[in-house]
Design a protein around this motif. Structure first.
Motif, mmCIF file in Angstrom:
data_model
loop_
_atom_site.group_PDB
_atom_site.id
_atom_site.type_symbol
_atom_site.label_atom_id
_atom_site.label_comp_id
_atom_site.label_asym_id
_atom_site.label_seq_id
_atom_site.Cartn_x
_atom_site.Cartn_y
_atom_site.Cartn_z
ATOM 1 N N GLU A 142 0.813 -1.286 -0.090
ATOM 2 C CA GLU A 142 0.044 0.690 -0.329
ATOM 3 C C GLU A 142 0.386 1.334 -0.319
ATOM 4 N N THR A 143 0.432 2.662 -0.519
ATOM 5 C CA THR A 143 1.404 3.851 -0.604
ATOM 6 C C THR A 143 0.761 4.544 0.983
ATOM 7 N N GLU A 144 1.486 4.852 0.903
ATOM 8 C CA GLU A 144 1.401 6.147 2.635
ATOM 9 C C GLU A 144 0.352 6.419 2.009
ATOM 10 N N GLU A 145 -0.283 7.090 1.415
ATOM 11 C CA GLU A 145 -1.835 8.199 1.275
ATOM 12 C C GLU A 145 -2.363 6.632 2.293
ATOM 13 N N VAL A 146 -2.653 5.079 1.532
ATOM 14 C CA VAL A 146 -3.722 4.468 2.171
ATOM 15 C C VAL A 146 -3.276 3.273 3.136
ATOM 16 N N ILE A 147 -2.481 3.655 3.200
ATOM 17 C CA ILE A 147 -1.585 3.320 4.627
ATOM 18 C C ILE A 147 -2.774 4.580 6.110
ATOM 19 N N GLN A 148 -2.385 5.663 5.280
ATOM 20 C CA GLN A 148 -2.988 6.380 6.626
ATOM 21 C C GLN A 148 -4.538 6.013 6.839
ATOM 22 N N ASN A 149 -5.142 5.744 5.913
ATOM 23 C CA ASN A 149 -6.262 5.949 6.216
ATOM 24 C C ASN A 149 -7.302 4.876 6.126
ATOM 25 N N ARG A 150 -6.205 3.382 5.526
ATOM 26 C CA ARG A 150 -6.742 2.104 6.736
ATOM 27 C C ARG A 150 -6.277 2.529 8.560
ATOM 28 N N LEU A 151 -5.732 3.327 8.736
ATOM 29 C CA LEU A 151 -5.243 3.307 9.893
ATOM 30 C C LEU A 151 -6.491 4.282 10.997
ATOM 31 N N THR A 152 -6.958 5.375 9.630
ATOM 32 C CA THR A 152 -8.001 6.368 10.724
ATOM 33 C C THR A 152 -9.068 5.431 10.841
ATOM 34 N N ILE A 153 -9.351 4.771 9.928
ATOM 35 C CA ILE A 153 -10.824 4.109 9.803
ATOM 36 C C ILE A 153 -10.250 2.755 11.005
ATOM 37 N N ALA A 154 -8.966 2.292 10.981
ATOM 38 C CA ALA A 154 -9.098 1.142 12.225
ATOM 39 C C ALA A 154 -9.225 1.842 13.669
ATOM 40 N N LYS A 155 -8.880 3.014 13.826
ATOM 41 C CA LYS A 155 -10.062 4.128 14.962
ATOM 42 C C LYS A 155 -11.295 3.928 15.431
ATOM 43 N N GLU A 156 -11.758 4.065 13.957
ATOM 44 C CA GLU A 156 -13.233 3.790 14.218
ATOM 45 C C GLU A 156 -13.657 3.254 14.535
ATOM 46 N N GLU A 157 -13.102 1.549 13.422
ATOM 47 C CA GLU A 157 -13.772 0.314 14.180
ATOM 48 C C GLU A 157 -13.403 -0.484 15.474
ATOM 49 N N ILE A 158 -12.242 0.443 16.033
ATOM 50 C CA ILE A 158 -12.164 -0.464 17.030
ATOM 51 C C ILE A 158 -13.036 -0.154 18.634
#
Length: 205
Positions: A142-158
């Protein structure tokens, strides 16, 4: 098994937590009696993934046709790709009294819970957010942009884990598998799942 209908076991959690790794390790164990429901997705296969084994890899047009034909138990769009669970296999297997195991994204799991509130919902959690980021970066896909998107979504999912029945920390894959197996065993022993069988047994005497 004493119940007439199989259990629907749903494993989900944030991207990068290791859902696929845990699922593969779980199904490699000889004492596991679960039927894996392969999800459909429009994302590109990662190295080593096999069509029809890890996922059914679809074009956006093919996936949207499945949506229109009510061929999915659940579906969601995540980081630009569709993910979903074909409904026919799930229903047929449960009716045969066999357990079905789903490994899906959080959005999809919440959809399934509305349709199958009797299912067993397990949230796979990371030991920490820093470890989660390391796992996503370690994929190298994944690109850096996708990684940051995944981390943002991960916090919401937790924050959504309150919708689940169980939380399993994926600190070590082997331990996570043992915890999931213990949950399945416990669910098969629940009074509300087996009492009908025993009542029928006593009435027949």
């Amino acid at each position: 098994m004493r119940s007439e209908r199989g259990l629907l076991i749903v494993l989900s959690g944030p991207s990068g937590v290791g859902k696929g790794t845990v699922r593969k390790a779980l199904f490699e164990q000889e004492d596991i009696h679960l039927n894996y429901s392969v999800s459909a997705t429009t994302r590109k296969p990662r190295e080593g993934e096999v069509n029809g084994v890890d996922y059914f890899f679809k074009t956006r047009e093919e996936f949207e046709e499945m949506i229109q034909n009510n061929g999915l138990l659940e579906w969601a769009e995540f980081v630009g790709n569709y993910y979903g669970t074909p409904v026919e296999y799930v229903e047929q297997t449960l009716q045969q009294g066999k357990d079905v195991f789903l490994e899906i994204e959080v959005q999809g799991a919440l959809q399934v819970k509305k349709a199958f509130p009797e299912g067993v919902f397990i949230f796979l959690a990371p030991p920490s957010l820093s470890e989660l980021k390391s796992r996503i970066v370690g994929r190298g896909t994944e690109t850096e942009e996708v990684i940051q998107n995944r981390l943002t979504i991960a916090k919401e999912e937790i924050d959504m884990m309150d919708a689940y029945d169980y939380v399993v920390e994926n600190d070590e894959v082997a331990l996570a598998c043992e915890r999931i197996k213990a949950i399945v065993t416990s669910e098969h022993c629940r009074r509300d799942r087996v009492s009908k069988y025993y009542k029928q047994m006593t009435e027949a005497e």
